[in-house]
Write an enzyme that holds these catalytic residues in place. Structure first.
Site, PDB file in Angstrom:
ATOM      1  CB  CYS A   1      25.748  29.664  60.344  1.00 45.03           C
ATOM      2  SG  CYS A   1      25.753  29.757  58.217  1.00 45.03           S
TER       3      CYS A   1
ATOM      4  CG  ASP B   1      28.503  30.113  56.522  1.00 48.74           C
ATOM      5  OD1 ASP B   1      29.419  31.067  57.393  1.00 48.74           O
ATOM      6  OD2 ASP B   1      28.042  29.029  56.568  1.00 48.74           O
TER       7      ASP B   1
ATOM      8  CB  CYS C   1      30.556  26.073  56.575  1.00 49.18           C
ATOM      9  SG  CYS C   1      28.910  25.064  55.722  1.00 49.18           S
TER      10      CYS C   1
ATOM     11  CB  CYS D   1      24.731  24.515  53.692  1.00 46.24           C
ATOM     12  SG  CYS D   1      25.147  24.653  55.552  1.00 46.24           S
TER      13      CYS D   1
HETATM   14 FE1  FES Z   1      25.847  28.178  57.850  1.00 44.58          FE
HETATM   15 FE2  FES Z   1      26.935  25.899  56.012  1.00 44.58          FE
HETATM   16  S1  FES Z   1      26.649  26.375  58.109  1.00 44.58           S
HETATM   17  S2  FES Z   1      26.100  27.805  55.424  1.00 44.58           S
END
Ligand code: FES
Length: 128
Positions: free
Chosen positions: A35, A37, A60, A104
């Site tokens: 993702c 992040d 996110c 996450c």
């Molecule tokens: Fe990757 Fe939340 S979508 S940390």
């Protein structure tokens, strides 16, 4: 049923302990390649007690809520206890996350463990 619990929404909207600790005793940064992040944790530790913790999360809402909750769970705790913190415990404290958002909360567990590893290696090099 709402997708996210009230606690998730609260910690997403009003995250606790956001920021940087300039003279941190341990810093940990992790990312999720899928993702994209990124989460960074800063720890201030005195006598093996986490006296302060701050985070920066580029990610996110669930990652922000997880970081915020994780900082609250380890603040004031001994290092050994913080090392035991699991992503499941973070998600439970948030009254749950959807299955596809559990990764996450893994970032929060990993960022804390990395920051504690950094603390331990700094302590070891001080003793040399
Ligand atoms: Fe990757 Fe939340 S979508 S940390």
């Amino acid at each position: 049923m709402a997708l996210y619990s009230e606690k998730v929404m609260d910690h997403f909207r009003n995250p606790r302990n956001v920021g940087v600790i300039e003279d941190a005793d341990g810093v940990g940064e992790v990312g999720n390649a899928k993702c994209g992040d990124i989460m960074k944790m800063y720890l201030k530790i005195d006598d093996d007690i986490i006296t302060d913790v701050k985070f920066e999360t580029f990610g996110c809402g669930s990652a922000i809520a997880s970081s915020s909750m994780a900082t609250e769970l380890i603040k004031g705790k001994p290092v050994d206890e913080a090392l035991q913190l699991t992503n499941k415990a973070v998600a439970e404290a948030l009254d749950g996350l959807p299955d596809y958002k559990m990764h996450c909360s893994v970032l929060a567990e990993e960022a804390i463990k990395n920051a504690l590893d950094d603390y331990h290696s700094k302590q070891a090099s001080k003793k040399e």
